[in-house]
Design an enzyme around this catalytic site. Structure first.
Site, PDB file in Angstrom:
ATOM      1  N   HIS A  46     -36.530 -38.432  40.097  1.00  0.00           N
ATOM      2  CA  HIS A  46     -36.299 -39.285  38.918  1.00  0.00           C
ATOM      3  C   HIS A  46     -34.809 -39.470  38.696  1.00  0.00           C
ATOM      4  CE1 HIS A  46     -36.546 -35.092  37.570  1.00  0.00           C
ATOM      5  NE2 HIS A  46     -35.616 -35.412  36.696  1.00  0.00           N
ATOM      6  N   HIS A  70     -32.077 -40.243  35.629  1.00  0.00           N
ATOM      7  CA  HIS A  70     -31.862 -40.253  34.178  1.00  0.00           C
ATOM      8  C   HIS A  70     -30.913 -41.399  33.825  1.00  0.00           C
ATOM      9  CE1 HIS A  70     -33.071 -35.930  33.303  1.00  0.00           C
ATOM     10  NE2 HIS A  70     -32.835 -35.834  34.603  1.00  0.00           N
TER      11      HIS A  70
HETATM   12  P1  5GP Z   1     -34.555 -32.786  35.546  1.00  0.00           P
HETATM   13  O1  5GP Z   1     -34.044 -31.563  34.872  1.00  0.00           O
HETATM   14  O2  5GP Z   1     -35.660 -32.394  36.524  1.00  0.00           O
HETATM   15  O3  5GP Z   1     -33.529 -33.675  36.129  1.00  0.00           O
HETATM   16  O4  5GP Z   1     -35.194 -33.664  34.397  1.00  0.00           O
HETATM   17  C1  5GP Z   1     -36.524 -33.577  33.987  1.00  0.00           C
HETATM   18  C2  5GP Z   1     -36.582 -34.295  32.666  1.00  0.00           C
HETATM   19  O5  5GP Z   1     -37.945 -34.497  32.350  1.00  0.00           O
HETATM   20  C3  5GP Z   1     -35.952 -33.515  31.524  1.00  0.00           C
HETATM   21  O6  5GP Z   1     -34.916 -34.290  30.922  1.00  0.00           O
HETATM   22  C4  5GP Z   1     -37.118 -33.265  30.579  1.00  0.00           C
HETATM   23  O7  5GP Z   1     -36.724 -33.378  29.232  1.00  0.00           O
HETATM   24  C5  5GP Z   1     -38.110 -34.330  30.968  1.00  0.00           C
HETATM   25  N1  5GP Z   1     -39.494 -33.971  30.763  1.00  0.00           N
HETATM   26  C6  5GP Z   1     -40.089 -32.786  31.057  1.00  0.00           C
HETATM   27  N2  5GP Z   1     -41.412 -32.843  30.773  1.00  0.00           N
HETATM   28  C7  5GP Z   1     -41.646 -34.090  30.290  1.00  0.00           C
HETATM   29  C8  5GP Z   1     -42.836 -34.743  29.821  1.00  0.00           C
HETATM   30  O8  5GP Z   1     -43.937 -34.185  29.783  1.00  0.00           O
HETATM   31  N3  5GP Z   1     -42.702 -36.021  29.403  1.00  0.00           N
HETATM   32  C9  5GP Z   1     -41.496 -36.673  29.431  1.00  0.00           C
HETATM   33  N4  5GP Z   1     -41.482 -37.940  28.980  1.00  0.00           N
HETATM   34  N5  5GP Z   1     -40.354 -36.098  29.853  1.00  0.00           N
HETATM   35  C10 5GP Z   1     -40.437 -34.804  30.282  1.00  0.00           C
END
Ligand code: 5GP
Ligand code: ZN
Length: 143
Positions: A101, A103
């Site tokens: 993903h 951001h």
């Molecule tokens: P990472 O740390 O892997 O780059 O980002 C994962 C993102 O997914 C985090 O910013 C977190 O807040 C978001 N996230 C985690 N679980 C969920 C969820 O169930 N729904 C949504 N919409 N975002 C989520």
């Protein structure tokens, strides 16, 4: 990879809720549930890839195309001073959801960016924001 269902795959399949902004055949855009800024948005391929190193080039290109549109839509809807676009690969890099993903984080002068937010957003608040950004998205066009 663990056997637990991937939360982003569950969102793609419609089995888990999300404030959805946009989707096409390959890509889904929705708001982060733990936002670090108003309008904190995630852009994902619908196909599960753990990270950059597993994703194929076409999926990465599709995500990048849509991320560009998303950035324009957020700029139009939220009018931030800037935009952080960030993508984490592996736990050592801070990745917490192991489905590729990007951001999109609207930024304002003087804010203190933390990639991971501390509060859970109200789902109703996210739905309202998602509608506003989706309307802006519709005006960005494909080009
Ligand atoms: P990472 O740390 O892997 O780059 O980002 C994962 C993102 O997914 C985090 O910013 C977190 O807040 C978001 N996230 C985690 N679980 C969920 C969820 O169930 N729904 C949504 N919409 N975002 C989520
Ligand atoms: Zn997944």
């Amino acid at each position: 990879m663990s056997d637990d269902p991937c939360i982003f795959c569950e969102i793609v399949a419609g089995r888990a809720p999300a404030a959805r902004i946009y989707e096409d055949d390959e890509v889904l855009v929705f708001l982060d549930l733990y936002p670090t800024a108003r309008g904190h948005t995630l852009v994902i391929p619908k196909v599960h890839y753990e990270n950059l190193f597993e994703a194929d080039e076409d999926s990465l290109m599709a995500v990048t195309r849509v991320a560009r549109r998303g950035a324009h839509a957020l700029r139009n809807a939220i009018r931030p001073d800037g935009m952080t676009v960030v993508q984490l690969n592996g736990a050592a890099a801070g990745q917490t959801v192991f489905h590729y993903h990007v951001h999109l984080i609207p930024r304002h002068h003087g804010d203190n960016l933390k990639i991971h937010g501390r509060r859970t957003a109200e789902r109703s608040e996210l739905e309202t924001q998602a509608s506003e950004i989706a309307a802006a998205f519709a005006t960005t066009g494909d080009a």
